[in-house]
Design a protein around this motif. Structure first.
Motif, PDB file in Angstrom:
ATOM      1  N   GLU A  26      -0.067  -1.762  25.861  1.00 41.39           N
ATOM      2  CA  GLU A  26       1.177  -2.532  26.002  1.00 41.39           C
ATOM      3  C   GLU A  26       0.932  -4.017  25.763  1.00 41.39           C
ATOM      4  OE1 GLU A  26       1.940   1.309  27.885  1.00 41.39           O
ATOM      5  OE2 GLU A  26       0.262  -0.105  27.928  1.00 41.39           O
ATOM      6  N   ARG A  81       7.818   5.211  26.269  1.00 44.86           N
ATOM      7  CA  ARG A  81       8.633   4.559  27.306  1.00 44.86           C
ATOM      8  C   ARG A  81      10.001   5.220  27.421  1.00 44.86           C
ATOM      9  NH1 ARG A  81       6.108  -0.408  25.480  1.00 44.86           N
ATOM     10  NH2 ARG A  81       7.796  -0.679  23.974  1.00 44.86           N
ATOM     11  N   GLY A 125       4.028  -8.526  18.560  1.00 46.07           N
ATOM     12  CA  GLY A 125       5.405  -8.921  18.309  1.00 46.07           C
ATOM     13  C   GLY A 125       6.309  -7.724  18.086  1.00 46.07           C
ATOM     14  N   PRO A 126       7.626  -7.970  18.034  1.00 46.14           N
ATOM     15  CA  PRO A 126       8.581  -6.858  17.916  1.00 46.14           C
ATOM     16  C   PRO A 126       8.658  -6.253  16.527  1.00 46.14           C
ATOM     17  CG  PRO A 126       9.738  -8.956  17.921  1.00 46.14           C
ATOM     18  CD  PRO A 126       8.291  -9.272  18.183  1.00 46.14           C
ATOM     19  N   ASP A 127       8.266  -6.986  15.504  1.00 49.52           N
ATOM     20  CA  ASP A 127       8.372  -6.478  14.129  1.00 49.52           C
ATOM     21  C   ASP A 127       7.142  -6.890  13.317  1.00 49.52           C
ATOM     22  OD1 ASP A 127       9.405  -5.240  11.895  1.00 49.52           O
ATOM     23  OD2 ASP A 127      10.605  -6.981  11.292  1.00 49.52           O
ATOM     24  N   ARG A 152       2.577  -1.514  13.903  1.00 46.27           N
ATOM     25  CA  ARG A 152       3.863  -0.809  13.855  1.00 46.27           C
ATOM     26  C   ARG A 152       3.708   0.616  14.386  1.00 46.27           C
ATOM     27  NH1 ARG A 152       4.797  -2.617   8.525  1.00 46.27           N
ATOM     28  NH2 ARG A 152       5.066  -0.489   7.787  1.00 46.27           N
ATOM     29  N   THR A 159       7.042   2.991  22.134  1.00 51.58           N
ATOM     30  CA  THR A 159       8.494   3.040  22.319  1.00 51.58           C
ATOM     31  C   THR A 159       8.948   4.450  22.672  1.00 51.58           C
ATOM     32  OG1 THR A 159       8.830   1.216  20.753  1.00 51.58           O
ATOM     33  CG2 THR A 159      10.710   2.627  21.211  1.00 51.58           C
ATOM     34  N   LEU A 182       3.607   0.426  18.136  1.00 51.74           N
ATOM     35  CA  LEU A 182       4.942   0.206  18.698  1.00 51.74           C
ATOM     36  C   LEU A 182       5.757   1.491  18.689  1.00 51.74           C
ATOM     37  CD1 LEU A 182       5.962  -3.278  17.216  1.00 51.74           C
ATOM     38  CD2 LEU A 182       5.423  -2.725  19.594  1.00 51.74           C
ATOM     39  N   ALA A 197       0.421  -4.516  22.018  1.00 49.55           N
ATOM     40  CA  ALA A 197       1.694  -4.385  21.315  1.00 49.55           C
ATOM     41  C   ALA A 197       2.563  -5.621  21.512  1.00 49.55           C
ATOM     42  CB  ALA A 197       2.427  -3.141  21.788  1.00 49.55           C
ATOM     43  N   ALA A 198       2.570  -6.163  22.742  1.00 50.89           N
ATOM     44  CA  ALA A 198       3.347  -7.371  23.009  1.00 50.89           C
ATOM     45  C   ALA A 198       2.823  -8.544  22.204  1.00 50.89           C
ATOM     46  CB  ALA A 198       3.312  -7.688  24.501  1.00 50.89           C
TER      47      ALA A 198
END
Length: 237
Positions: A67, A93, A74-76, A83, A90, A86, A70-71
């Motif tokens: 986690e 979770r 970044g989100p993209d 990727r 995702t 993530l 991944a943080a």
């Protein structure tokens, strides 16, 4: 002798060549430039992709939580490895947000992650292989196009020699050289394209294998979490 030597330089050979042979030479030169543009682009991209992959794999193997990594990505993220991470986290979770997972739900989660990762790997494989078709076409067709230019040029050269009625070496050599120059250009375009095509095809295969290995590691990590989750649920029952 100086005049004859000057006729053998590439510019003179091109200028004295037949119109068809000139067109072939120009086409081969453009194909060579195009292939070199692809070669340079691919060399830079593969170097960047592998460098970023190595750094990311080192971060994953450092013992930090997935986690946190991944943080940090970044989100993209642009690179496929973060990727993939993530995607897996995702789905994990979302599944855990609905409560404790049964064995059947865990299997469905693993199947969903597997499909998503396979889809991403397929897209990335196509992306890294983009442009290799150009190298393949240049490598396979350039020698034959150059040979056609040579045959055409030799036919015209023999015609000019017959008209002149002179078959000594000083008359024949420049005309034949003009024709052979087309084959030389074809080989000059084909050889780098052939070498680069084979190298980058191997690099693309290795990178795809790298993605598949990371996907297997991610699925193993999720499976371990599922084992703990299902175990906790069984103890609660």
């Amino acid at each position: 002798m100086t005049a004859d030597a000057s006729m053998m330089n590439p510019v003179s050979l091109f200028m004295e060549a037949d119109l068809v042979v000139k067109a072939i030479m120009i086409g081969l030169a453009i194909a060579s430039l195009w292939s070199w543009a692809v070669i340079i682009d691919k060399a830079i991209k593969f170097a960047g992709l592998n460098s970023q992959a190595t750094a990311f794999e080192r971060a994953v193997g450092s013992g930090r939580s997935l986690e946190e990594i991944a943080a940090q990505a970044g989100p993209d993220p642009a690179h496929p490895l973060p990727r993939m991470l993530l995607i897996a986290l995702t789905d994990w979770r979302e599944a855990r947000g609905r409560g404790a997972l049964t064995e059947n739900q865990g299997n469905m989660l693993m199947a969903r992650i597997d499909r998503a990762l396979d889809s991403l790997i397929a897209r990335e494989s196509q992306r890294v292989e983009a442009g290799l078709g150009v190298l393949s076409v240049v490598a396979t067709s350039s020698p034959f196009i150059g040979l056609f230019g040579t045959v055409w040029g030799i036919m015209n050269a023999f015609g000019r020699i017959a008209e002149a009625g002179n078959t000594n070496l000083t008359t024949v050599a420049p005309a034949i050289a003009e024709a052979l120059f087309a084959t030389a250009i074809g080989l000059a375009a084909a050889i780098p394209a052939y070498i680069a095509y084979n190298k980058f095809s191997i690099d693309a295969g290795k990178f795809t294998g790298r993605l598949e290995s990371f996907a297997d590691d991610l699925q193993a990590a999720v499976a371990r979490r599922l084992g703990g989750s299902v175990g906790s649920s069984a103890r609660e029952v």
